[in-house]
Write a protein that holds these residues in place. Sequence first.
Motif, PDB file in Angstrom:
ATOM      1  N   LEU A 120       0.973  -1.378   0.331  1.00  0.00           N
ATOM      2  CA  LEU A 120       0.015   0.034  -0.135  1.00  0.00           C
ATOM      3  C   LEU A 120       0.650   1.629  -0.006  1.00  0.00           C
ATOM      4  N   PHE A 121       0.847   1.942  -0.974  1.00  0.00           N
ATOM      5  CA  PHE A 121       1.783   3.220  -1.371  1.00  0.00           C
ATOM      6  C   PHE A 121       0.297   4.062  -1.513  1.00  0.00           C
ATOM      7  N   ILE A 122       1.204   6.079  -1.257  1.00  0.00           N
ATOM      8  CA  ILE A 122       0.841   6.765  -1.159  1.00  0.00           C
ATOM      9  C   ILE A 122       1.342   7.940  -2.406  1.00  0.00           C
ATOM     10  N   GLY A 123       0.998   8.517  -2.744  1.00  0.00           N
ATOM     11  CA  GLY A 123       1.688   9.657  -4.058  1.00  0.00           C
ATOM     12  C   GLY A 123       0.732  10.493  -3.338  1.00  0.00           C
ATOM     13  N   VAL A 257      -8.745   7.243   4.347  1.00  0.00           N
ATOM     14  CA  VAL A 257      -8.335   6.488   3.307  1.00  0.00           C
ATOM     15  C   VAL A 257      -8.084   5.371   3.794  1.00  0.00           C
ATOM     16  N   LEU A 258      -6.483   5.806   5.050  1.00  0.00           N
ATOM     17  CA  LEU A 258      -5.337   4.868   4.996  1.00  0.00           C
ATOM     18  C   LEU A 258      -6.086   3.913   5.711  1.00  0.00           C
ATOM     19  N   HIS A 259      -7.076   4.047   6.556  1.00  0.00           N
ATOM     20  CA  HIS A 259      -7.639   3.875   7.942  1.00  0.00           C
ATOM     21  C   HIS A 259      -8.491   2.414   6.827  1.00  0.00           C
ATOM     22  N   HIS A 260      -9.414   3.125   6.309  1.00  0.00           N
ATOM     23  CA  HIS A 260     -10.001   1.927   5.140  1.00  0.00           C
ATOM     24  C   HIS A 260      -8.837   1.442   4.643  1.00  0.00           C
ATOM     25  N   LEU A 261      -8.025   1.079   3.777  1.00  0.00           N
ATOM     26  CA  LEU A 261      -7.492   0.423   2.845  1.00  0.00           C
ATOM     27  C   LEU A 261      -6.025  -0.683   3.621  1.00  0.00           C
ATOM     28  N   ALA A 262      -6.190  -0.084   4.601  1.00  0.00           N
ATOM     29  CA  ALA A 262      -4.324  -0.154   5.953  1.00  0.00           C
ATOM     30  C   ALA A 262      -4.780  -2.071   5.451  1.00  0.00           C
TER      31      ALA A 262
END
Length: 263
Positions: A120-123, A257-262
């Motif tokens: 899982l990455f973010i940009g 968002v990150l909590h949902h996709l973690a």
Amino acid sequence: MLLPIDDPFDPRIEPYRDIRERDLKGRGGRFVIEGEVVLRTALLSGRFAIESLLIAENRVEPLADLIAKVPSGIPVYRASRGVLDGIAGFPMHRGILAMGVRGEASTPGELLAAAPANALFIGLSAIANHDNMGGIFRNAAAFGLDGVLIDGASCDPLYRKAIRVSAGAALVTPFAQGGDIGDLCDALLAAGFEVLATSPAGRERLAEIEPAGRQAVLFGAEGPGLPERILKRLRTIRIDMRGGFDSLNVATTSGIVLHHLAR
């Protein structure tokens, strides 16, 4: 070994002088670590080398356990509050500074090549506010991100305030910075990531998105958001809100968002 500093112009602590001014101009491959929490994280993670420490005299005894973790050969300077303030150029209430060494920066390609199969990455695009940058990194660490890609229009995650707001997460979470957000998007897609773009006008609700395989989420600056050219080519997501609001602070958005996709 503790080394006393009695003169703000002592050449041994020259890199610490006028911190605010040098934050803007850079400091020759170094960055400043400020505060106990961040210093403890830096020492325990070992990701970045530490060149030296500068600590107020009244903090030395309470920090004895932390100072004991400093590798031998790294100087630990101690100074009175007055001398410390004179060195920094403003009142140093925390009384704890250290000088980190950036070392060789990772490239987006290197970061992506080392990513696991379900990474899982973010940009980040044009994130210019250091508080937001620090908040995003804190969320990234809290939810176990594998990496952060940052475009060249964004601020430096190793800026003193960004590190402090991140509670040291910027010293732990792998990141690479440079280039255009479009280039970073291309690199993610080429590495097999599903790339999602956040927007108040996103076509899909965040609640409908399932964590799956390699995923990356792009975040843009508050106000302009992500460029239209990016939104047109990606799956766009939104967070539904009530009360007439259509957007959140970007750091807050990243946390949701990150909590949902973690993973």
